[in-house]
Design an enzyme around this catalytic site. Structure first.
Site, PDB file in Angstrom:
ATOM      1  N   LYS A  33       7.463  -1.852   1.126  1.00 60.76           N
ATOM      2  CA  LYS A  33       7.168  -1.382   0.500  1.00 60.76           C
ATOM      3  C   LYS A  33       7.200  -0.083   0.137  1.00 60.76           C
ATOM      4  CE  LYS A  33       2.659  -0.392   0.244  1.00 60.76           C
ATOM      5  NZ  LYS A  33       2.345   1.370  -0.431  1.00 60.76           N
ATOM      6  N   ASP A  60       5.955  -0.535  -5.283  1.00 60.57           N
ATOM      7  CA  ASP A  60       3.896   0.031  -5.102  1.00 60.57           C
ATOM      8  C   ASP A  60       4.105   1.591  -6.214  1.00 60.57           C
ATOM      9  OD1 ASP A  60       2.096  -0.010  -5.090  1.00 60.57           O
ATOM     10  OD2 ASP A  60       1.657   1.341  -3.232  1.00 60.57           O
ATOM     11  N   LYS A  62       2.717   0.512  -9.369  1.00 55.26           N
ATOM     12  CA  LYS A  62       1.347   1.137 -10.009  1.00 55.26           C
ATOM     13  C   LYS A  62       1.638   1.805 -11.841  1.00 55.26           C
ATOM     14  CE  LYS A  62      -1.803   1.877  -6.284  1.00 55.26           C
ATOM     15  NZ  LYS A  62      -1.031   1.690  -5.415  1.00 55.26           N
ATOM     16  N   THR A 119      -9.398   1.593  -4.384  1.00 53.75           N
ATOM     17  CA  THR A 119     -10.243   1.405  -3.199  1.00 53.75           C
ATOM     18  C   THR A 119     -10.466   2.643  -2.489  1.00 53.75           C
ATOM     19  OG1 THR A 119      -8.205   1.645  -1.373  1.00 53.75           O
ATOM     20  CG2 THR A 119      -9.591  -1.013  -2.330  1.00 53.75           C
ATOM     21  N   ARG A 210       1.234   2.476   9.712  1.00 58.82           N
ATOM     22  CA  ARG A 210       0.475   2.654  10.534  1.00 58.82           C
ATOM     23  C   ARG A 210       1.145   1.778  12.222  1.00 58.82           C
ATOM     24  NH1 ARG A 210      -3.215   6.767   7.961  1.00 58.82           N
ATOM     25  NH2 ARG A 210      -3.441   4.905   7.090  1.00 58.82           N
TER      26      ARG A 210
HETATM   27  O1  C5P Z   1      -0.864   3.003   7.345  1.00 57.62           O
HETATM   28  P1  C5P Z   1      -1.430   1.971   6.773  1.00 57.62           P
HETATM   29  O2  C5P Z   1      -1.698   0.750   7.035  1.00 57.62           O
HETATM   30  O3  C5P Z   1      -2.870   2.484   6.264  1.00 57.62           O
HETATM   31  O4  C5P Z   1      -1.278   1.781   5.231  1.00 57.62           O
HETATM   32  C1  C5P Z   1      -1.537   1.197   3.635  1.00 57.62           C
HETATM   33  C2  C5P Z   1      -0.286   1.089   2.760  1.00 57.62           C
HETATM   34  O5  C5P Z   1      -1.223   0.417   1.556  1.00 57.62           O
HETATM   35  C3  C5P Z   1      -0.011   2.406   2.350  1.00 57.62           C
HETATM   36  O6  C5P Z   1       1.108   2.106   1.891  1.00 57.62           O
HETATM   37  C4  C5P Z   1      -1.267   2.169   1.375  1.00 57.62           C
HETATM   38  O7  C5P Z   1      -1.045   3.520   0.391  1.00 57.62           O
HETATM   39  C5  C5P Z   1      -1.594   1.233   0.578  1.00 57.62           C
HETATM   40  N1  C5P Z   1      -2.818   1.082  -0.050  1.00 57.62           N
HETATM   41  C6  C5P Z   1      -4.397   1.083   0.616  1.00 57.62           C
HETATM   42  N2  C5P Z   1      -5.171   0.984   0.225  1.00 57.62           N
HETATM   43  C7  C5P Z   1      -5.300   0.742  -1.402  1.00 57.62           C
HETATM   44  C8  C5P Z   1      -3.933   0.729  -1.929  1.00 57.62           C
HETATM   45  C9  C5P Z   1      -2.730   0.948  -1.444  1.00 57.62           C
HETATM   46  O8  C5P Z   1      -4.231   1.584   2.064  1.00 57.62           O
HETATM   47  N3  C5P Z   1      -6.051   0.291  -1.822  1.00 57.62           N
END
Ligand code: C5P
Length: 234
Positions: A33, A60, A62, A119, A210
């Protein structure tokens, strides 16, 4: 062909750092992504580079604008050869419909996904912008609207999965962030779910950043999550 359900969030400000990380992965082992920060820093050429390395890319960005502008942005994104793109369902039915129609001449269009309610928003935030009712009601209504407008799925949090899985068409994709393997750091995510539980709850794709990007051995974590997903897949 890549059939991984894992979309690794490439949340790097520096494209060189992102490429260093990718050196440690096998292309078929996941999808990627690319979000607004990396795209603004590295541009379409970097996205093409990832595709040339063999990765499927979820761009992504949006999109949320008037129908014609979003439709043309979707065409431009699709022309890059990306695998998935997204728009805000709050842009409206006509905007989503225009995006779908604009991709109709593409022989291999990307999956077109909608974001329902971010969210990061709570009840008080949606009320402040004039939306009454609960977040769950809006998520369900916007997901249904997205389906009617021809979207291929929605991004949803893990705790929205059960609700949506029960109400949407079985071909409608549920793309879910906030995933944490058991025992890994929660970071700034508030309501998390394990990969296995998210798949059992109906997720089609998991967005994971992460836990993989910050791992000392990313490929080992990816392999373990893939195994967990396979066991949980119905
Ligand atoms: O590092 P982590 O697993 O928390 O990353 C989650 C990814 O998903 C990030 O790119 C974050 O911006 C995205 N994201 C999220 N929650 C959402 C929409 C997108 O964590 N509701």
């Amino acid at each position: 062909m890549n059939n991984s359900r894992i979309i690794v969030a490439l949340d790097y400000a520096d494209p060189a750092k992102a490429l260093q990380f990718l050196d440690r992965l096998e292309p078929g082992s996941c999808r990627l992504k690319v979000g607004k920060e990396l795209f603004c820093r590295s541009g379409p050429a970097f996205v093409s580079k990832l595709i040339n390395l063999g990765f499927d890319v979820f761009l992504d960005l949006k999109f949320h604008d008037i129908p014609n502008t979003v439709a043309q942005a979707c065409v431009a994104a699709a022309d890059l050869g990306v695998w998935m793109i997204n728009v805000h369902a709050l842009g409206g039915f006509k905007m989503m419909e225009a995006a779908r129609a604009a991709l109709s001449s593409n022989p291999n269009p990307p999956l077109l996904i909608a974001v329902t309610i971010l969210t990061s928003l709570g009840d008080e935030d949606i009320h402040a912008v004039g939306l009454s009712g609960s977040i769950a009601q809006h998520v369900q209504r916007l997901a249904a609207l997205a389906g009617q407008a021809g979207m291929n799925g929605v991004v949803c949090s893990a705790h929205e999965l059960a609700l949506l899985h029960a109400s949407v068409d079985k071909n409608f994709c549920l793309v879910t962030p906030g995933i944490r393997p058991a025992g890994s750091a929660q970071d700034d995510q508030r309501r998390i779910m394990t990969p296995g539980d998210a798949i059992t709850s109906g997720a089609n794709y998991l967005v994971i950043g992460r836990p993989i990007t910050a791992a000392s051995d990313p490929m080992q974590v990816l392999t373990a999550i893939t195994a967990e997903i396979e066991i949980a897949t119905p």
